[in-house]
Scaffold this active site. Sequence first.
Site, PDB file in Angstrom:
ATOM      1  CB  SER A 197      -0.974   0.004   1.077  1.00  0.00           C
ATOM      2  OG  SER A 197      -1.770   1.078   1.092  1.00  0.00           O
ATOM      3  NE  ARG A 220      -8.696   1.475  10.980  1.00  0.00           N
ATOM      4  CZ  ARG A 220      -7.542   1.056  10.316  1.00  0.00           C
ATOM      5  NH1 ARG A 220      -6.938   1.800   9.722  1.00  0.00           N
ATOM      6  NH2 ARG A 220      -7.109  -0.090  10.720  1.00  0.00           N
ATOM      7  CG  ASP A 274      -6.352  -3.625  -3.438  1.00  0.00           C
ATOM      8  OD1 ASP A 274      -7.045  -2.618  -3.232  1.00  0.00           O
ATOM      9  OD2 ASP A 274      -5.180  -3.442  -3.342  1.00  0.00           O
ATOM     10  CG  HIS A 310      -5.747  -1.738   0.099  1.00  0.00           C
ATOM     11  ND1 HIS A 310      -4.731  -2.093  -0.909  1.00  0.00           N
ATOM     12  CD2 HIS A 310      -5.176  -1.037   0.971  1.00  0.00           C
ATOM     13  CE1 HIS A 310      -3.497  -1.186  -0.484  1.00  0.00           C
ATOM     14  NE2 HIS A 310      -3.932  -0.822   0.637  1.00  0.00           N
ATOM     15  CG  ASP A 311      -7.195  -4.633   5.289  1.00  0.00           C
ATOM     16  OD1 ASP A 311      -6.405  -3.821   4.931  1.00  0.00           O
ATOM     17  OD2 ASP A 311      -8.014  -4.704   6.000  1.00  0.00           O
TER      18      ASP A 311
END
Length: 375
Positions: free
Chosen positions: A154, A224, A319, A352-353
């Site tokens: 990232s 968040r 992602d 994405h994680d």
Amino acid sequence: MSLPSSVGIVAPKTAHFTEPLTLKSGEVLSQYHLVYETYGKLNADKSNAVMICHALSGNHHVAGKYAETDKNPGWWDNLIGPGKPLDTNKFFVIGLNNLGGCHGSSGPLSTNPTTDKPWGASFPVVTVEDWVNSQARLVDYLGIKQLAAIVGGSLGGMQALQWTIAYPERVRNALVIASAPNLTAQNIAFNEVARQAIITDPEFHGGDYYNHGVLPRRGLRIARMLGHITYLSDDAMGAKFGRKLRDGHVKYGFDVDFEMESYLRYQGDKFAGEFDANTYLRMTRALDYFDPAFDYQGDLSAALAKVKSDFLVVSFTSDWRFSPGRSREIVKALLDNELSVSYAEVPAAHGHDAFLMPDEHYHNIMRQYLAKIEV
């Protein structure tokens, strides 16, 4: 090959720097410090060093535990350790907390040496270029002339790419994972909404909330929650939560009805208790500003013309924050410069994680690439 195991109990270290650091903005840090951890042993000719660059909410605690009773190990512990893909029997691994961070390195939470008070809002805006320059000084501090590899996912992948641009002679391999050569307009938009949630919190006080004895928890919590949505794929959220009701029935109100809501609120509350709002603002701005092709009229190939490193570029099919197409832009620019590039597009459901997950296919790709690096 040894069975995978943990690096064990680790402890952070602090490096102090008194040589001024001129930032991309033109501001100067007259002195600063960086908190870091190391795993494995540096070999005799210091040719086996690997630096890990962290993403937006990461830090220096990449692997191992501080005590046996710790609930969780470092954030990339599944990748780093004896017998793991980034094998500490072979490599000397360095993890650090970037400038502007909130886990011990100089940043808004730390003391401004000229005032003896927290920097707060007066801590300068830092960029990926500034981070890489400070990381290079840490490498100097450790007596290392050249890195065997630079690794990041990232925002960390952006730093890895910048290393190869700024210090082409000092890094032999770059592993750029789930990253991009710059942010899309949509990604900048997500970051701006997150920043506005923080800045408009009544307890933000222009960034000097420390002096008021309060924290902008509400704004950071919402930031968040928004970010977390973008790190997950729709499939991952559907599989984990779907439309499940927390109490088995709707309550016709605005408290938590769905498990998805409960999860987001939990993640927001947890993060707001661990992270600093001023750091969050600076991390997202560093993301926004990174664009190595900007000075080359958008030509990424020209921006990478002086790069000499070999590359592994990895993306994940689900992602959508840093999509595979963005990684392919990096690959094309590297190939335009006739560089050695390995590219993998990994089928994964986590969004994405995925770069943080112990996916066997992904880890085998990492293992095979790292195994061929000579030290």
